[in-house]
Design a protein around this motif. Structure first.
Motif, PDB file in Angstrom:
ATOM      1  N   GLY A 224      43.436  51.428  51.483  1.00 13.89           N
ATOM      2  CA  GLY A 224      43.550  52.416  50.417  1.00 13.89           C
ATOM      3  C   GLY A 224      42.189  52.941  49.999  1.00 13.89           C
ATOM      4  O   GLY A 224      41.334  53.263  50.824  1.00 13.89           O
ATOM      5  N   ARG A 225      41.976  53.029  48.692  1.00 10.39           N
ATOM      6  CA  ARG A 225      40.712  53.565  48.192  1.00 10.39           C
ATOM      7  C   ARG A 225      39.552  52.612  48.427  1.00 10.39           C
ATOM      8  O   ARG A 225      38.400  52.958  48.175  1.00 10.39           O
ATOM      9  N   TYR A 226      39.842  51.394  48.896  1.00 11.56           N
ATOM     10  CA  TYR A 226      38.783  50.426  49.191  1.00 11.56           C
ATOM     11  C   TYR A 226      38.494  50.339  50.699  1.00 11.56           C
ATOM     12  O   TYR A 226      37.855  49.410  51.148  1.00 11.56           O
TER      13      TYR A 226
ATOM     14  N   MET B  15      42.850  42.490  50.101  1.00 10.71           N
ATOM     15  CA  MET B  15      42.074  42.708  48.887  1.00 10.71           C
ATOM     16  C   MET B  15      42.155  41.484  47.978  1.00 10.71           C
ATOM     17  O   MET B  15      43.238  40.977  47.700  1.00 10.71           O
TER      18      MET B  15
ATOM     19  N   CYS C  76      37.198  42.351  42.614  1.00 12.25           N
ATOM     20  CA  CYS C  76      35.998  43.173  42.475  1.00 12.25           C
ATOM     21  C   CYS C  76      35.085  42.517  41.446  1.00 12.25           C
ATOM     22  O   CYS C  76      35.523  42.197  40.337  1.00 12.25           O
TER      23      CYS C  76
ATOM     24  N   CYS D 180      46.993  37.532  47.830  1.00 10.31           N
ATOM     25  CA  CYS D 180      46.185  38.752  47.735  1.00 10.31           C
ATOM     26  C   CYS D 180      47.066  39.984  47.908  1.00 10.31           C
ATOM     27  O   CYS D 180      48.242  39.892  48.202  1.00 10.31           O
ATOM     28  N   THR D 181      46.466  41.146  47.727  1.00  8.89           N
ATOM     29  CA  THR D 181      47.202  42.388  47.856  1.00  8.89           C
ATOM     30  C   THR D 181      46.600  43.221  48.988  1.00  8.89           C
ATOM     31  O   THR D 181      45.550  42.891  49.539  1.00  8.89           O
TER      32      THR D 181
ATOM     33  N   ASP E 154      45.754  46.579  48.607  1.00 11.06           N
ATOM     34  CA  ASP E 154      44.770  47.565  48.181  1.00 11.06           C
ATOM     35  C   ASP E 154      44.440  47.525  46.696  1.00 11.06           C
ATOM     36  O   ASP E 154      43.855  48.455  46.163  1.00 11.06           O
ATOM     37  N   GLU E 155      44.808  46.433  45.983  1.00  6.09           N
ATOM     38  CA  GLU E 155      44.448  46.312  44.582  1.00  6.09           C
ATOM     39  C   GLU E 155      43.858  44.924  44.319  1.00  6.09           C
ATOM     40  O   GLU E 155      44.415  43.925  44.759  1.00  6.09           O
ATOM     41  N   PRO E 156      42.746  44.850  43.608  1.00  2.00           N
ATOM     42  CA  PRO E 156      42.128  43.541  43.334  1.00  2.00           C
ATOM     43  C   PRO E 156      42.969  42.709  42.380  1.00  2.00           C
ATOM     44  O   PRO E 156      43.634  43.246  41.490  1.00  2.00           O
TER      45      PRO E 156
ATOM     46  N   TRP F 145      41.593  40.708  40.303  1.00  2.00           N
ATOM     47  CA  TRP F 145      40.842  40.856  39.055  1.00  2.00           C
ATOM     48  C   TRP F 145      39.631  41.732  39.326  1.00  2.00           C
ATOM     49  O   TRP F 145      39.184  41.896  40.461  1.00  2.00           O
ATOM     50  N   ASN F 146      39.143  42.324  38.262  1.00  2.00           N
ATOM     51  CA  ASN F 146      37.972  43.196  38.326  1.00  2.00           C
ATOM     52  C   ASN F 146      37.075  42.779  37.165  1.00  2.00           C
ATOM     53  O   ASN F 146      37.420  42.996  36.005  1.00  2.00           O
TER      54      ASN F 146
END
Length: 546
Positions: free
Chosen positions: A76-78, A138, A141, A220-221, A223-225, A227-228
């Motif tokens: 994804g965006r990462y 992912m 972050c 894990c996912t 495309d989304e962390p 935690w950030n």
């Protein structure tokens, strides 16, 4: 937001955080999941000698080579960060998550065709190979602390170690690759033999909860962390210690040291007031217990020029009263009790009398009188009752400070909160606590009134721009509106469990419903939980929810 001129450590623009990426390579060892770590060069400009996961900065080429990523939507965006993580892992340790043109994985034999000293992407294009970004999950972050001059915004990925490959350090940036169980790495670090930084340590704590590599990857996912986090640092026992957003001290550090200055001591002590802002101090009474946490917080608003307002002078402890008197030199204009419980109001009258002996002026004791439903230990009568919406003013010649009263029954019938309007701060008494939920003890406590008061405070947070909550027990609470919403949701979830218990045992009593409704609470706390259970039952019966 607190006024910049009243902050102890003013806000300043942090250094730009450069994009970076890292990869946790996992495998199943004889005693559980293992992760590949490597030691950074002792001459590195950033984290010399630290044990890390392979990775590094995102390069311009990583943005231009998305066509080399297998699976069009993976990452994804990462995706750019995922490509960087895979590239850096190859450059540092010679491990490559890649596939041939026919989709078969790259093996140790194939890697002999690649030169680690040359740019990776042109070599992949020449071979017709693709990077297996779809195998990198992912994880998180991490952004470097705001106070650090060299900062990175690092995306953490996780993947299974590819078959038929072995790590070989480049002996320039990385040395001594080692497979290690998270628990062992943490133990070695604790012993001083395995230097790691905070994000690495917290990530290993997360990983240590899994027995198999596949379990960790499944958590894990794509495309989304999970935690950030941008950690903040404080001083514990005089030594720097860092915290994530969900850690209790985090919000206090954000209030006191907005730009991440490593200045604020977090140790609980009772000898001297702790500065939170130039015109705000907290003195914690030495009455620590299971009910009071580290003790009851007395807040001192104002300074020598404006005079002081003391909020919750605390229990009848002479040393605590003397410390409040000494810090203010008796120049107290008002003493406010958020409610009449024995750890909040008994010191009010003795403190006022001590001020009179010292200065000749007796500050008024303000609050709401205890209701007829209060226990005998909570009897209280102020010099003057505070009206809902009333404002108490201080002025030091330069700054106004306005405390607005909000009547918030629930924990006690005479409970009130205070809003420091100019700085967006909420003094919550026992209505909202740090790290625990307050007890609602009928008949003076009322669950419906408590929930309604939460709604009032949530509205005030929105209208007054309140960022921080200052509770009577524990550290400062952040994300005020979100914290109140989470607290209400928790209460309603508990109510649903109580209702389910009552329906399961319709002829039962509080003692029958307690282990069902509070099965997620340590049994040692059930005697306290039983009080709030009674409040939930009372509300359920009043609303005829059965």
């Amino acid at each position: 937001m607190a006024r910049p001129t009243l902050q102890l450590h003013p806000r300043k623009e942090p250094a730009v955080a450069h994009p970076a990426a890292t990869l946790l390579l996992l495998r199943n060892g004889a005693l559980g999941v293992e992760v590949l770590m490597t030691r950074r060069s002792p001459n590195a400009s950033f984290l010399p000698g630290a044990y890390v996961f392979p990775g590094g900065r995102v390069d311009a080429d990583d943005h231009q080579t998305h066509t080399l990523a297998r699976a069009p939507d993976a990452g994804g965006r990462y995706r750019t960060a995922a490509l960087a993580a895979l590239r850096e892992t190859f450059e540092e340790l010679g491990i490559l998550l890649a596939v041939q043109a026919d989709g078969r994985p790259i093996t140790r034999t194939h890697l002999q065709a690649l030169d680690r000293s040359r740019a990776l992407y042109p070599q992949l294009q020449a071979q017709g190979w693709s990077l297996a970004v779809d195998q990198a999950r992912m994880l998180a972050c991490w952004t470097t602390d705001r106070s650090v001059p060299k900062r990175f915004d690092t995306v953490f990925f996780a993947a299974l170690m590819p078959d038929q490959q072995e790590p070989v350090a480049d002996e320039m940036e990385q040395f001594e690759p080692v497979w290690v169980r998270p628990q062992d790495a943490l133990a070695q670090h604790q012993a001083g033999n395995f230097f790691m930084i905070f994000p690495t340590i917290r990530t290993l704590h997360w990983l240590s909860a899994f027995e198999q590599a596949g379990q960790a990857l499944a958590a894990c996912t794509e495309d989304e962390p999970l935690w950030n986090s941008t950690p903040r640092g404080g001083l514990v026992g005089g030594q720097p210690q860092r915290f994530m957003e969900q850690d209790l001290p985090y919000a206090e550090l954000a209030l006191v040291c907005p730009s991440g200055q490593l200045e604020h001591a977090l140790d609980w002590q009772h000898e001297r007031p702790v500065p939170l802002l130039r015109h705000l101090h907290r003195l914690t009474a030495p009455n620590a217990s299971v009910m009071t946490g580290p003790g009851t917080n007395s807040y001192i608003v104002g300074d020598a020029a404006s005079g002081y307002i003391v909020i919750d002078p605390g229990p009848l402890l002479n040393d605590h009263i003397e410390r409040l008197l000494a810090f203010t030199a008796g120049q107290i204009t008002a003493i406010v009790c958020t409610h009449s419980h024995a750890d909040h109001s008994p010191a009010a009258r003795p403190l006022a009398q001590a001020c009179a002996r010292l200065t000749g002026r007796t500050p008024p004791v303000l609050g709401l009188a205890s209701a007829a439903t209060a226990r005998s230990t909570a009897a209280f009568a102020p010099d003057r009752a505070l009206a809902d919406g009333e404002r108490l003013m201080l002025h030091d010649g330069e700054h106004h400070s306005t405390l607005r009263v909000v009547h918030t029954p629930g924990h006690a019938a005479n409970h009130l909160c205070l809003i420091l309007e100019e700085d967006g701060l909420l003094f919550s008494g026992d209505h909202i606590l740090s790290g625990s939920t307050t007890i609602i003890d009928p008949p003076d406590g009322d669950m419906s009134a408590y929930l309604d008061s939460l709604d009032r405070l949530a509205q005030a947070c929105e209208e007054d721009g309140i960022e921080f909550i200052l509770p009577a027990h524990g550290h400062v609470i952040g994300w005020a509106a979100q914290s109140i919403a989470q607290l209400k949701a928790h209460r309603l979830r508990r109510e649903a469990k109580v209702l389910a218990a009552m329906r399961a045992v319709p002829q039962g009593s509080l003692d029958d419903w307690l282990p069902l409704a509070y099965d997620d609470t340590p049994a040692a706390l059930w005697p306290l939980a039983r009080r709030s259970l009674a409040a939930h039952v009372q509300r359920i019966e009043q609303l005829a929810m059965l």
